[in-house]
Design a protein around this motif. Structure first.
Motif, PDB file in Angstrom:
ATOM      1  N   SER A 212       0.848  -1.186   0.000  1.00 29.56           N
ATOM      2  CA  SER A 212       0.000   0.000   0.000  1.00 29.56           C
ATOM      3  C   SER A 212       0.888   1.242   0.000  1.00 29.56           C
ATOM      4  CB  SER A 212      -0.904  -0.079   1.232  1.00 29.56           C
ATOM      5  OG  SER A 212      -1.278   1.198   1.605  1.00 29.56           O
ATOM      6  N   VAL A 213       0.597   2.168  -0.898  1.00 26.48           N
ATOM      7  CA  VAL A 213       1.398   3.394  -1.023  1.00 26.48           C
ATOM      8  C   VAL A 213       0.470   4.598  -1.004  1.00 26.48           C
ATOM      9  CG1 VAL A 213       2.950   4.717  -2.529  1.00 26.48           C
ATOM     10  CG2 VAL A 213       3.177   2.226  -2.409  1.00 26.48           C
ATOM     11  N   GLY A 214       0.799   5.583  -0.177  1.00 26.61           N
ATOM     12  CA  GLY A 214       0.067   6.847  -0.182  1.00 26.61           C
ATOM     13  C   GLY A 214      -0.963   6.908   0.922  1.00 26.61           C
ATOM     14  N   PRO A 215      -1.770   7.965   0.940  1.00 26.23           N
ATOM     15  CA  PRO A 215      -1.778   9.041  -0.040  1.00 26.23           C
ATOM     16  C   PRO A 215      -0.533   9.932   0.057  1.00 26.23           C
ATOM     17  CG  PRO A 215      -3.267   9.513   1.769  1.00 26.23           C
ATOM     18  CD  PRO A 215      -2.783   8.120   1.976  1.00 26.23           C
ATOM     19  N   PHE A 216      -0.217  10.592  -1.054  1.00 24.60           N
ATOM     20  CA  PHE A 216       0.836  11.609  -1.132  1.00 24.60           C
ATOM     21  C   PHE A 216       2.228  11.063  -0.858  1.00 24.60           C
ATOM     22  CE2 PHE A 216      -3.123  13.540   0.501  1.00 24.60           C
ATOM     23  CZ  PHE A 216      -3.537  14.068  -0.705  1.00 24.60           C
ATOM     24  N   ALA A 217       2.583   9.993  -1.534  1.00 26.66           N
ATOM     25  CA  ALA A 217       3.939   9.450  -1.439  1.00 26.66           C
ATOM     26  C   ALA A 217       4.633   9.608  -2.793  1.00 26.66           C
ATOM     27  CB  ALA A 217       3.888   7.982  -1.046  1.00 26.66           C
ATOM     28  N   HIS A 218       5.969   9.522  -2.787  1.00 25.73           N
ATOM     29  CA  HIS A 218       6.765   9.700  -4.003  1.00 25.73           C
ATOM     30  C   HIS A 218       7.863   8.642  -4.008  1.00 25.73           C
ATOM     31  CE1 HIS A 218       9.452  12.682  -6.518  1.00 25.73           C
ATOM     32  NE2 HIS A 218       9.065  11.618  -7.196  1.00 25.73           N
ATOM     33  N   LEU A 219       7.768   7.711  -4.926  1.00 27.65           N
ATOM     34  CA  LEU A 219       8.773   6.650  -5.049  1.00 27.65           C
ATOM     35  C   LEU A 219       9.498   6.861  -6.361  1.00 27.65           C
ATOM     36  CD1 LEU A 219       7.161   5.451  -2.764  1.00 27.65           C
ATOM     37  CD2 LEU A 219       6.909   3.327  -4.038  1.00 27.65           C
ATOM     38  N   ARG A 220      10.832   6.828  -6.350  1.00 31.34           N
ATOM     39  CA  ARG A 220      11.545   7.143  -7.582  1.00 31.34           C
ATOM     40  C   ARG A 220      12.928   6.517  -7.602  1.00 31.34           C
ATOM     41  NH1 ARG A 220      15.079  11.750  -6.772  1.00 31.34           N
ATOM     42  NH2 ARG A 220      14.972  12.345  -4.594  1.00 31.34           N
ATOM     43  N   GLY A 221      13.622   6.679  -8.729  1.00 29.55           N
ATOM     44  CA  GLY A 221      15.043   6.334  -8.863  1.00 29.55           C
ATOM     45  C   GLY A 221      15.389   4.919  -8.462  1.00 29.55           C
ATOM     46  N   ASN A 222      14.794   3.928  -9.125  1.00 31.69           N
ATOM     47  CA  ASN A 222      15.130   2.518  -8.885  1.00 31.69           C
ATOM     48  C   ASN A 222      14.831   2.052  -7.472  1.00 31.69           C
ATOM     49  OD1 ASN A 222      16.152   2.119 -11.514  1.00 31.69           O
ATOM     50  ND2 ASN A 222      17.992   3.238 -10.892  1.00 31.69           N
ATOM     51  N   THR A 223      13.771   2.531  -6.906  1.00 33.82           N
ATOM     52  CA  THR A 223      13.328   2.001  -5.618  1.00 33.82           C
ATOM     53  C   THR A 223      12.734   0.610  -5.831  1.00 33.82           C
ATOM     54  OG1 THR A 223      13.068   4.067  -4.461  1.00 33.82           O
ATOM     55  CG2 THR A 223      11.480   2.335  -3.907  1.00 33.82           C
ATOM     56  N   VAL A 224      13.037  -0.294  -4.919  1.00 35.87           N
ATOM     57  CA  VAL A 224      12.493  -1.659  -5.011  1.00 35.87           C
ATOM     58  C   VAL A 224      11.815  -2.004  -3.695  1.00 35.87           C
ATOM     59  CG1 VAL A 224      13.059  -4.099  -5.360  1.00 35.87           C
ATOM     60  CG2 VAL A 224      14.332  -2.343  -6.598  1.00 35.87           C
ATOM     61  N   LEU A 225      10.533  -2.302  -3.747  1.00 35.74           N
ATOM     62  CA  LEU A 225       9.802  -2.697  -2.538  1.00 35.74           C
ATOM     63  C   LEU A 225       9.440  -4.177  -2.638  1.00 35.74           C
ATOM     64  CD1 LEU A 225       7.185   0.218  -2.118  1.00 35.74           C
ATOM     65  CD2 LEU A 225       9.599   0.166  -1.458  1.00 35.74           C
ATOM     66  N   SER A 226       9.772  -4.953  -1.598  1.00 35.07           N
ATOM     67  CA  SER A 226       9.326  -6.352  -1.572  1.00 35.07           C
ATOM     68  C   SER A 226       7.868  -6.403  -1.144  1.00 35.07           C
ATOM     69  CB  SER A 226      10.180  -7.168  -0.614  1.00 35.07           C
ATOM     70  OG  SER A 226      11.499  -7.225  -1.095  1.00 35.07           O
ATOM     71  N   ASP A 227       7.327  -7.622  -1.042  1.00 33.45           N
ATOM     72  CA  ASP A 227       5.904  -7.785  -0.706  1.00 33.45           C
ATOM     73  C   ASP A 227       5.584  -7.198   0.674  1.00 33.45           C
ATOM     74  OD1 ASP A 227       5.915  -9.190  -3.048  1.00 33.45           O
ATOM     75  OD2 ASP A 227       5.811 -11.163  -2.088  1.00 33.45           O
ATOM     76  N   ASN A 228       4.332  -6.869   0.859  1.00 31.42           N
ATOM     77  CA  ASN A 228       3.786  -6.467   2.167  1.00 31.42           C
ATOM     78  C   ASN A 228       4.409  -5.201   2.754  1.00 31.42           C
ATOM     79  OD1 ASN A 228       2.098  -8.886   2.456  1.00 31.42           O
ATOM     80  ND2 ASN A 228       4.084  -9.925   2.565  1.00 31.42           N
ATOM     81  N   VAL A 229       4.958  -4.360   1.927  1.00 26.16           N
ATOM     82  CA  VAL A 229       5.514  -3.093   2.420  1.00 26.16           C
ATOM     83  C   VAL A 229       4.389  -2.076   2.529  1.00 26.16           C
ATOM     84  CG1 VAL A 229       6.978  -1.135   1.716  1.00 26.16           C
ATOM     85  CG2 VAL A 229       7.858  -3.481   1.595  1.00 26.16           C
ATOM     86  N   LYS A 230       4.498  -1.179   3.509  1.00 25.74           N
ATOM     87  CA  LYS A 230       3.528  -0.091   3.607  1.00 25.74           C
ATOM     88  C   LYS A 230       4.261   1.250   3.585  1.00 25.74           C
ATOM     89  CE  LYS A 230      -0.255   1.825   6.165  1.00 25.74           C
ATOM     90  NZ  LYS A 230       0.022   2.981   7.003  1.00 25.74           N
ATOM     91  N   ILE A 231       3.877   2.082   2.634  1.00 31.13           N
ATOM     92  CA  ILE A 231       4.436   3.435   2.530  1.00 31.13           C
ATOM     93  C   ILE A 231       3.264   4.394   2.732  1.00 31.13           C
ATOM     94  CG2 ILE A 231       5.556   5.109   0.999  1.00 31.13           C
ATOM     95  CD1 ILE A 231       7.415   2.809   1.711  1.00 31.13           C
ATOM     96  N   GLY A 232       3.316   5.173   3.801  1.00 32.96           N
ATOM     97  CA  GLY A 232       2.170   6.027   4.115  1.00 32.96           C
ATOM     98  C   GLY A 232       2.311   7.435   3.568  1.00 32.96           C
ATOM     99  N   ASN A 233       1.555   8.350   4.154  1.00 33.54           N
ATOM    100  CA  ASN A 233       1.510   9.716   3.603  1.00 33.54           C
ATOM    101  C   ASN A 233       2.792  10.511   3.829  1.00 33.54           C
ATOM    102  OD1 ASN A 233      -1.233  10.373   5.888  1.00 33.54           O
ATOM    103  ND2 ASN A 233       0.850   9.731   6.290  1.00 33.54           N
TER     104      ASN A 233
END
Ligand code: UD1
Ligand code: MG
Length: 447
Positions: free
Chosen positions: A324-345
């Motif tokens: 789950s990503v956001g709201p209002f998140a910014h992922l860039r430049g070869n970022t790699v997320l494995s399963d079940n990661v949470k990126i919040g606001n």
């Protein structure tokens, strides 16, 4: 083998642009790309583009041969220039099209090539696409004799009676190469624009007793020629509508196709839902049952299944599943997320690898970081990755607990199970299991 010559050397004056007309984009691709793509889909193996100097510099992007027409003396002259460069293939077929028709469809090319072979009675020297269009129109008018075409008259050379004809020359032709080579050298420029018109080959054929057969296109939008930025916006809208319909038919829910901006060649899995004001581009790949938007922008993003991206920007990054990503998140430049990661606001992640189960729920910057499984990043955490000269790495182990407002001054490494207190400023490596607090962060006394 069928050869195609795409005319694209014109100045495109009405675009009022430093960029050649056919390089202006429609849904993330230069308009020339669409003509080339449709020709390839129709089975045309050899594609040659007549270019000007600016376009020639970019022609290798398209994987086709470019032939420069130094002076633009008309469509007939462009074909003369091309044929002089190309070896004569007796008995060959040549499709000629214009490079500013991004809505053209492969079926149109198939149809015109088919008609060149069939044509009841004597084999035609030329099959050409015509289209009914509301008047007034700037397209050349098709003057018929019975079922065949007798002549094309350009608007600036037409009489009022000819202007009243509503059958137009679409600008797509399938020629017998021998007949074309013979006629093109006889073209003259004694017309209102003092140009060598390709369309005058038709009259030449008819005079020589050769047949020219029309193939009527069903929809004039498919042959819309783009001359200015108003028409460009119109084409973009139409193309986007077409693309949305295609992805929807493949099992994607698009809540509002008018407010969803897609490109060709995306991969979007079944049961993914796209909410409005979302833009997905640059070869993004999205898995099944994802939720994208509202207000998402994805470019060169690879997503697994069941990923939710709300009001966020994902550029050049790869995400696993159940994220789950956001709201209002910014992922860039070869970022790699494995399963079940949470990126919040209000979280930005750049060039970082986050292992399974990592959470960064609020107000954080993670740059050049590597973070182990199930680590929790507290609100307000910053990786201080830039020392004014270099970008340095932060390595965080598994099951680490980073307290709110921690500053991690890179290069720095935190071992598995480490902990930082709220507002810690970590300037030195923290061994596994150690708890550090303060500025600069020091180990808590062992109880
Ligand atoms: C042309 C046709 C017209 C047709 C219309 C459909 C001729 C004489 N007329 O008119 O019958 O209804 O297209 O859109 O062909 N180009 C070159 N070199 C040149 C001139 C043009 O490469 O010297 C290219 C342009 O980049 C463009 C295409 O040929 O892609 C068509 O040229 P344009 O001048 O736009 O022709 P139209 O007046 O639109
Ligand atoms: Mg034109």
């Amino acid at each position: 083998m069928i050869r195609a010559v795409v005319l694209a050397a014109g100045k495109g004056t009405r675009m009022k642009s430093a960029t050649p007309k056919v390089l202006h984009e429609v849904c993330g691709r230069p308009m020339l790309w669409y003509t080339i793509d449709a020709l390839r889909r129709a089975g045309v193996e050899e594609i040659v583009v007549v270019t000007n100097d600016e376009l020639q510099a970019r022609i290798s992007d398209f994987g086709v041969q470019g032939i420069v027409q130094r002076e633009q003396l008309g469509t007939g002259h462009a074909v003369q220039v091309a044929l002089r460069e190309l070896p004569h293939r007796p008995g060959g077929r040549i499709v000629i099209a214009y490079g500013d028709m991004p809505l053209v469809h492969e079926e149109i090319f198939r149809g015109v090539l088919g008609s060149l072979e069939s044509g009841n009675g004597e084999a035609p020297a030329l099959a050409m696409v015509t289209v009914k269009m509301p008047l007034p129109s700037n397209f050349g008018r098709v003057l018929r004799r019975g079922n065949d075409v007798e002549r094309i008259v350009e608007v600036r050379d037409a009489s009022p009676a000819e202007l009243a004809v509503d059958e137009m020359n679409a600008g797509i032709y399938a020629y017998r190469e021998d007949a074309l080579r013979d006629a093109v050298d006889r073209l003259r420029n004694d017309n209102a624009q003092q140009e060598y018109y390709l369309t005058d080959t038709i009259e030449d054929f008819v005079r020589g007793g050769k047949r020219v057969v029309p193939v009527m296109a069903g929809d004039h939008l498919h042959v819309l020629g783009i001359n200015d930025r108003v028409e460009l916006a119109h084409a973009r809208k139409e193309m986007n509508k077409r693309l949305c319909a295609q992805y929807m038919r493949d099992g994607v829910t698009i809540v509002d196709p008018d407010a969803t901006y897609l490109e060709p060649e995306l991969q979007i899995g079944r049961d993914t839902i796209i909410y409005p004001n979302s833009t997905i581009g640059r070869l993004s790949e999205i898995g099944e049952s994802c939720v994208i938007g509202p207000n998402a922008r994805l470019s060169n993003a690879k997503l697994g299944d069941r990923v939710t991206i709300r009001e966020s920007v994902i550029l050049d990054s790869e995400l696993g599943s159940d994220i789950s990503v956001g709201p209002f998140a910014h992922l860039r430049g070869n970022t790699v997320l494995s399963d079940n990661v949470k990126i919040g606001n209000f979280v930005e992640v750049k060039n970082s690898k986050l292992a399974d189960g990592v959470k960064a729920s609020h107000l954080t910057y993670l740059g050049d970081a590597e973070i182990g499984e199930d680590t929790n990043i507290g609100a307000g955490t910053i990786t201080c990755n830039y020392d004014g000269k270099n970008k340095n790495k932060t390595v965080i182990g598994r099951n680490v607990s980073i307290g709110s407002n921690t500053s991690l001054v890179a290069p720095v490494t935190l071992g598995d199970g480490a902990l930082t207190g709220a507002s810690a400023v970590v300037t030195k490596d923290v061994p596994a299991g150690e708890r550090v607090v303060g500025n600069p962060a020091r180990p808590l006394p062992k109880k």
